[in-house]
Write an enzyme that holds these catalytic residues in place. Structure first.
Site, short mmCIF file in Angstrom:
data_model
loop_
_atom_site.label_atom_id
_atom_site.label_comp_id
_atom_site.label_asym_id
_atom_site.label_seq_id
_atom_site.Cartn_x
_atom_site.Cartn_y
_atom_site.Cartn_z
N LYS A 24 -7.25 5.66 -3.69
CA LYS A 24 -6.41 5.96 -4.47
C LYS A 24 -6.72 5.32 -5.87
CE LYS A 24 -2.78 6.96 -0.95
NZ LYS A 24 -3.76 7.06 0.19
N LYS A 35 0.70 -1.17 0.08
CA LYS A 35 -0.06 -0.05 0.07
C LYS A 35 0.71 1.50 -0.14
CE LYS A 35 -0.32 0.63 4.96
NZ LYS A 35 -1.11 0.79 6.06
N SER A 51 -2.80 3.82 10.81
CA SER A 51 -2.55 2.60 10.21
C SER A 51 -0.98 2.59 10.11
CB SER A 51 -3.36 2.49 9.18
OG SER A 51 -2.69 3.71 8.04
N ASN A 88 -7.86 7.49 4.13
CA ASN A 88 -6.58 7.43 5.15
C ASN A 88 -7.27 7.07 6.33
OD1 ASN A 88 -4.06 8.67 3.50
ND2 ASN A 88 -5.79 9.95 2.81
N LEU A 111 -6.57 6.77 10.36
CA LEU A 111 -5.76 7.28 11.73
C LEU A 111 -5.16 6.33 12.42
CD1 LEU A 111 -8.16 10.05 13.00
CD2 LEU A 111 -5.91 10.35 12.10
#
Length: 253
Positions: A135, A93, A182, A178, A180
């Site tokens: 993405k 990722k 990770s 996104n 928080l």
């Protein structure tokens, strides 16, 4: 959610990752028959298994060291356990690294997903939930493009299968923004920089990101797994965007 997961054999790939491990923990609350923890990283898988068996002594967790890129290894797991529900979170990722190693992005994110999806159909899993990324929307990098290819593959596979058999495996995709905290995300990075006394580095002051906590996002993944009839891509409502520079200033404060 309980209706989909209770007394089922549930497989989570990338089980020891920041997303995969939270999926495992939330699935555990819905009384599955067994949870298969498929992971390539040995130490995180060991730590997760020890933690889960302590917290859920009555549940069966089966750790499996395997590689989604290896179709024979994947088939071996499906042959032995015949999972009913699959949460596919295994992926590469990190955008900059995948720019440097595009072959690895394709092998893990495209071929890995294809192997899992093909076996889910062959061994008649009921549901297959692919964890994708925002993405993948008009991708501007290799990582996003690899996830978009994987999305297209599972959607196309479902549309082909459902014409031949309406009771086939339901493929559902969920796109994360996104989350928080990770692994490798900006919040732990800023925390480390602050702990070291700075400086806190922000690539550009005007960069914005949408954020959500891992448990929030995972809760939505389980809902999507329940609501999906196959072929959908669920995009989470990520709330309002946050300027990265403001996030950094707030954390310093």
């Amino acid at each position: 959610v309980e209706a989909v997961l209770k007394n089922r054999i549930v497989m989570v790939t990338g089980a020891a990752g920041s997303i995969g491990s939270e999926i495992v923990r939330q699935v555990a609350k819905h009384n599955p028959q067994v949870i298969l923890l498929l992971e390539i990283a040995e130490s995180p898988l060991h730590d997760l298994t020890v933690d889960l068996r302590r917290k859920y002594p009555d549940l069966q967790f089966i750790p499996i060291i395997s590689d989604v890129r290896n179709v024979d290894m994947v088939e071996e797991v499906f042959t032995e356990y015949h999972p009913t529900v699959v949460f596919h979170a295994a992926a590469y990722k990190h955008v900059p690294l995948m720019e440097d190693f595009p072959t690895q992005a394709i092998m893990a994110n495209v071929l890995g997903t294809k192997n899992m999806a093909d076996m889910a159909i062959k061994y008649k899993a009921k549901r297959f939930v692919m964890i994708s990324t925002d993405k993948a929307v008009n991708p501007t990098n290799v990582m996003g493009a690899s996830k978009r290819i994987a999305e297209i593959y599972v959607q196309s596979l479902f549309l082909k299968q459902v014409r031949e058999n309406t009771n086939c495996t339901k493929f559902i995709t969920t796109r994360f923004g996104n989350v928080l905290g990770s692994n490798g995300s900006v919040v732990p990075f800023f925390k480390k920089q602050i702990a070291e006394g700075g400086p806190v580095t922000v690539t550009h002051p005007d960069i914005i990101r949408y954020f959500m906590t891992i448990p929030e996002a995972t809760c939505l993944v389980l809902e999507a797994a329940t609501l999906g009839n196959g072929g959908e891509i669920f995009c989470f409502d990520m709330g309002h965007p946050v300027r990265i520079a403001d996030l950094a200033k707030n954390m310093i404060r």
